[in-house]
Design a protein around this motif. Structure first.
Motif, PDB file in Angstrom:
ATOM      1  N   UNK A 150       0.901  -1.161   0.105  1.00 15.77           N
ATOM      2  CA  UNK A 150       0.102   0.036  -0.067  1.00 15.77           C
ATOM      3  C   UNK A 150       0.630   1.280   0.024  1.00 15.77           C
ATOM      4  N   UNK A 151       2.021   1.322   0.753  1.00 14.73           N
ATOM      5  CA  UNK A 151       2.956   2.337   0.794  1.00 14.73           C
ATOM      6  C   UNK A 151       3.447   2.546  -0.669  1.00 14.73           C
ATOM      7  N   UNK A 152       3.803   1.471  -1.268  1.00 11.76           N
ATOM      8  CA  UNK A 152       4.347   1.523  -2.617  1.00 11.76           C
ATOM      9  C   UNK A 152       3.512   2.054  -3.623  1.00 11.76           C
ATOM     10  N   UNK A 153       2.169   2.014  -3.188  1.00  8.53           N
ATOM     11  CA  UNK A 153       1.067   2.262  -4.235  1.00  8.53           C
ATOM     12  C   UNK A 153       0.727   3.759  -4.143  1.00  8.53           C
ATOM     13  N   UNK A 154       1.545   4.373  -2.960  1.00  8.44           N
ATOM     14  CA  UNK A 154       1.199   5.881  -2.538  1.00  8.44           C
ATOM     15  C   UNK A 154      -0.242   5.892  -2.086  1.00  8.44           C
ATOM     16  N   UNK A 155      -0.673   4.859  -1.304  1.00  5.56           N
ATOM     17  CA  UNK A 155      -1.893   5.166  -0.563  1.00  5.56           C
ATOM     18  C   UNK A 155      -2.104   5.079   0.884  1.00  5.56           C
ATOM     19  N   UNK A 156      -1.025   5.281   1.432  1.00  6.29           N
ATOM     20  CA  UNK A 156      -0.806   4.910   2.685  1.00  6.29           C
ATOM     21  C   UNK A 156      -1.968   5.889   3.720  1.00  6.29           C
ATOM     22  N   UNK A 157      -2.032   7.236   3.358  1.00  5.85           N
ATOM     23  CA  UNK A 157      -3.010   8.075   3.999  1.00  5.85           C
ATOM     24  C   UNK A 157      -4.385   7.558   3.895  1.00  5.85           C
TER      25      UNK A 157
END
Ligand code: PGA
Length: 273
Positions: A150-157
Motif C-alpha cells: 500500500x505504501x508502494x502504491x502511494x495509498x498510505x494516508x
C-alpha cells in the motif's frame, strides 16, 4: 508527581507531555516484569514526569504483577494488549475489558497489525473494542498502519484514515478525546521491519493531524523506534509520543527513551518561550 491517570495533554501538536509507552508483546515472565517495573519506579523523577507520560502494556498475566510493583499511586499507566468487545460470556480464551480493568489496566491496545494479520482483527472488531473500552472508562490505544504494498502504491494516508475512521467515527468528541492513536506502518514493525526515514512519515502524520489534532489525546509513532532515531521521530509535526517494542523491553532502553523525550520537550518549550 502528577497523579495516576491524569490527562497528560491538551491534544494536538503541542501536548504538555509526550506519551512514551511500550508493549511487551508475548514476552517476560512475572519476575522479569516486576524487576522492569521496580527499576522504572526507582528512576522516575518529577522533572521527567512533567514532560513525559509513561505507559507499559505487559502480557495479560503480568498486568497485576506490574501494577503491584509500580504501586497504587504510580504515574505509570498500565494497559492490556487486547480485550474482547463483550463484557462477559462464552468466549473461551478471550479476556474482557472489565477483566483487564479489574487487573489494574487503564489502557486497552486495539488493532495492532500483528492482531490484524494473525488473529483476524478487522476494522469492525476494532470499532467494537474501542466502544467497549470507552464504555468502561478505559483509554483506547488504536493502532493503525499500512503494509508495504500500500505504501508502494502511494495509498498510505487513505489506508490508515480508513482504519481510523472505521474504528472511531461513532464516538462523541469527549470520547474521542480519550483516544490515543499509534501510527505503526507494518513495514517498520519488529525484526522483519526497517527503521523509517522521517520523511516517509510526513504525509501520514499530516493526514492524521488534519483529522485528529486537538480531537484525540495524542498521536503516537511506533515501529523500529530506537535511541538513535527517537529524537528525530519526536520532531515530526503532529507526533505526541512514541509506542515502542524491542528497544524498551530492556528497562534501560526505555529509560533512555524517556531522557530523550524529556530533553526534546524541554528544548521545544525553550524554543517557544
Ligand atoms: P518495534 O515494535 O518497536 O519492536 O518495532 C513496535 C510495535 O509493534 O508496536
Amino acid at each position: 508527581m502528577p497523579p495516576r491517570g491524569s490527562s497528560a495533554t491538551t491534544g494536538g501538536t503541542t501536548p504538555e507531555r509526550l506519551w512514551i509507552g511500550t508493549s511487551w508483546k508475548m514476552n517476560k515472565l512475572g519476575a522479569d516484569a516486576r524487576a522492569w517495573a521496580d527499576t522504572l519506579t526507582e528512576n522516575l523523577s518529577e522533572d521527567v514526569l512533567e514532560r513525559v507520560q509513561p505507559f507499559v502494556i505487559p502480557s495479560f498475566t503480568a498486568i497485576s504483577p506490574v501494577v503491584q510493583s509500580l504501586g497504587g499511586r504510580s504515574p505509570v499507566l498500565v494497559g492490556a494488549q487486547n480485550a474482547h468487545w463483550e463484557d462477559s460470556g462464552a468466549w473461551t480464551g478471550e479476556i474482557s475489558v472489565p477483566q483487564v480493568k479489574d487487573a489494574g489496566a487503564s489502557i486497552v491496545e486495539i488493532g495492532h497489525s500483528e492482531r490484524r494479520t494473525h488473529f483476524g482483527e478487522t476494522i469492525e472488531t476494532t470499532r467494537w473494542k474501542v466502544e467497549a473500552a470507552i464504555r468502561h472508562g478505559m483509554r483506547p490505544l488504536l493502532c493503525i498502519g499500512e503494509p508495504e504494498d500500500i505504501k508502494a502504491a502511494g495509498q498510505s494516508a487513505e489506508y490508515i484514515l480508513e482504519q481510523a475512521h472505521g474504528a472511531l467515527d461513532g464516538l462523541t468528541e469527549p470520547e474521542l478525546g480519550k483516544v490515543l492513536i499509534a501510527y505503526e506502518p507494518m513495514w517498520a514493525i519488529g525484526d522483519a521491519g526497517r527503521p523509517p526515514r522521517t520523511e516517509e512519515l510526513v504525509e501520514a502524520f499530516a493526514a492524521l493531524g488534519n483529522e485528529y489534532d486537538h480531537r484525540v489525546e495524542a498521536l503516537l509513532y511506533g515501529g523500529s523506534v530506537t535511541v538513535d532515531n527517537a529524537a528525530q521521530l519526536l520532531s515530526l509535526d503532529h507526533v505526541g509520543g512514541l509506542f515502542v517494542g524491542r528497544t524498551a523491553w530492556d528497562v534501560q532502553g526505555y529509560l533512555e527513551l524517556f531522557r530523550i523525550a524529556e530533553a526534546h520537550r524541554r528544548s521545544s518549550a525553550d524554543g517557544l518561550s
